[in-house]
Design an enzyme around this catalytic site. Sequence first.
Site, PDB file in Angstrom:
ATOM      1  CD  GLN A   1      13.404   9.252 -13.717  1.00  0.00           C
ATOM      2  OE1 GLN A   1      14.051   9.714 -12.785  1.00  0.00           O
ATOM      3  NE2 GLN A   1      13.993   8.817 -14.821  1.00  0.00           N
TER       4      GLN A   1
ATOM      5  CG  HIS B   1      16.203   6.167 -10.185  1.00  0.00           C
ATOM      6  ND1 HIS B   1      17.550   6.029 -10.332  1.00  0.00           N
ATOM      7  CD2 HIS B   1      15.776   6.901 -11.244  1.00  0.00           C
ATOM      8  CE1 HIS B   1      17.941   6.639 -11.442  1.00  0.00           C
ATOM      9  NE2 HIS B   1      16.884   7.178 -12.011  1.00  0.00           N
TER      10      HIS B   1
ATOM     11  CD  GLU C   1      15.374  14.377 -10.671  1.00  0.00           C
ATOM     12  OE1 GLU C   1      16.611  14.218 -10.651  1.00  0.00           O
ATOM     13  OE2 GLU C   1      14.569  13.520 -10.255  1.00  0.00           O
ATOM     14  CG  HIS C   2      13.767  13.934 -14.835  1.00  0.00           C
ATOM     15  ND1 HIS C   2      13.858  13.136 -13.714  1.00  0.00           N
ATOM     16  CD2 HIS C   2      15.032  14.189 -15.228  1.00  0.00           C
ATOM     17  CE1 HIS C   2      15.134  12.909 -13.439  1.00  0.00           C
ATOM     18  NE2 HIS C   2      15.870  13.545 -14.330  1.00  0.00           N
TER      19      HIS C   2
ATOM     20  CG  ASP D   1      18.590   9.953 -16.405  1.00  0.00           C
ATOM     21  OD1 ASP D   1      18.477  11.062 -15.855  1.00  0.00           O
ATOM     22  OD2 ASP D   1      17.843   8.993 -16.158  1.00  0.00           O
TER      23      ASP D   1
ATOM     24  CG  HIS E   1      30.552  52.324   7.536  1.00  0.00           C
ATOM     25  ND1 HIS E   1      30.904  51.704   8.696  1.00  0.00           N
ATOM     26  CD2 HIS E   1      30.329  51.339   6.612  1.00  0.00           C
ATOM     27  CE1 HIS E   1      30.895  50.390   8.523  1.00  0.00           C
ATOM     28  NE2 HIS E   1      30.553  50.145   7.253  1.00  0.00           N
TER      29      HIS E   1
END
Length: 434
Positions: free
Chosen positions: A262, A265, A330-331, A365, A424
Amino acid sequence: MPSIKRLDTRDTGFATELERLLAWESGEEAGVRDAVREILDAVKAEGDAAVLRYTERFDRLERDSVAGLEVPQQRLQAALEAIPAAQREALETAAERIGEYARHQSMQDWQFTDADGTVLGQRVTPLDSVGLYVPGGKAAYPSSVLMNAVPARVAGVGQLIMVVPAPDGELNDLVLAAAAVAGVDRVFTVGGAQAVGALAYGTATIPAVDKIVGPGNIFVAAAKREVFGTVGIDMIAGPSEILVVCDGETDPEWIAADLFSQAEHDEQAQSILVSWDHAFLDRVNEAMDRLLEEMPRADIIRTSLQNRGALIAARDLDDAVAVANRVAPEHLELSLADPQAALDAGLRHAGAVFMGRHTSEALGDYCAGPNHVLPTSRTARFSSPLGVYDFQKRSSIIQCSPEGAARLGRTAAELAHGEGLTAHARSAELRRES
């Protein structure tokens, strides 16, 4: 050795230090927003002319018309045939697994009839059209094409339009091949905020879509935020994240590589290891020192770990789970002898959970099957991975019997009168009287 923060849950200032570590701002300064709004306004007003102008300006790609920016289907098939056989097999295998997982997600129609004969239910229909943004140029993200396009196809989306920037006319065959495998209908070499605007508002050449999905840079993210409401979007994603919970029995080099996966990235990515075996944290740090110089993106990894990485000493499994829930990553890798025990210990917040020592995040991934488009920046507390359900919508079904209209009309009229909405109430009462 990469400099990485060391935290301990037993320290009195731990909560504050963790909060500082997790803090992240998108960096969407006023200048970015203003530039994006200018581009979107131009595309909305001028259509193809604005798309051509910004494509020439930002990607140095000149065409006489937007039609000249479309990649024909024959080119997609040619790319599929041109790539090495091993890559073609990998794309097809990944697409098959993503599709198999996605087919389990599809929502279904349902109905039931209550005691007075009123029918209530749900009707599920796919979106008519979806736009897929794919980063382009030298970057190659075929996995992004598959993860976004395959679930849309499984959902039954009518038309899938892909946009991908091609700076200086450069296109990546692997990305085009992935579009062929995923069954993308049309591909345009347009990127940036102008591509988002074209998909949101439509031009004479590029059809307007109902939803825009896919990753992009800060300008693309800002554009997606601006057009939300005109179209749907998947999410505004932050930097990639991983949190590993380990009992100290996994090979330290495996964990080091997982953290690097990670960190490579970008400099704002976040990699965190939590363990109650405090000596193991030292062994992983030593493994990172050994492995770092082997990494082509070593400078990015080093900066990422210095900026936002951490090795956290916990008391025990329950304490580690509490940290994971606070981070909502996230992971989340549960590198444990019994990962199910961590789930049973109250784990609630994570985009994707990777169970056991042999399940690296990298598999998710590319080819495990579940989607890699995941909530970041602690949004896993309230949101979910991209899936088939993001490309389907629900309509409520209501069909009253005469008896049901009389019974429900009495309740509806009473509430409507209470709100001062006489029409109504009358609408409901007329059917009671019949």
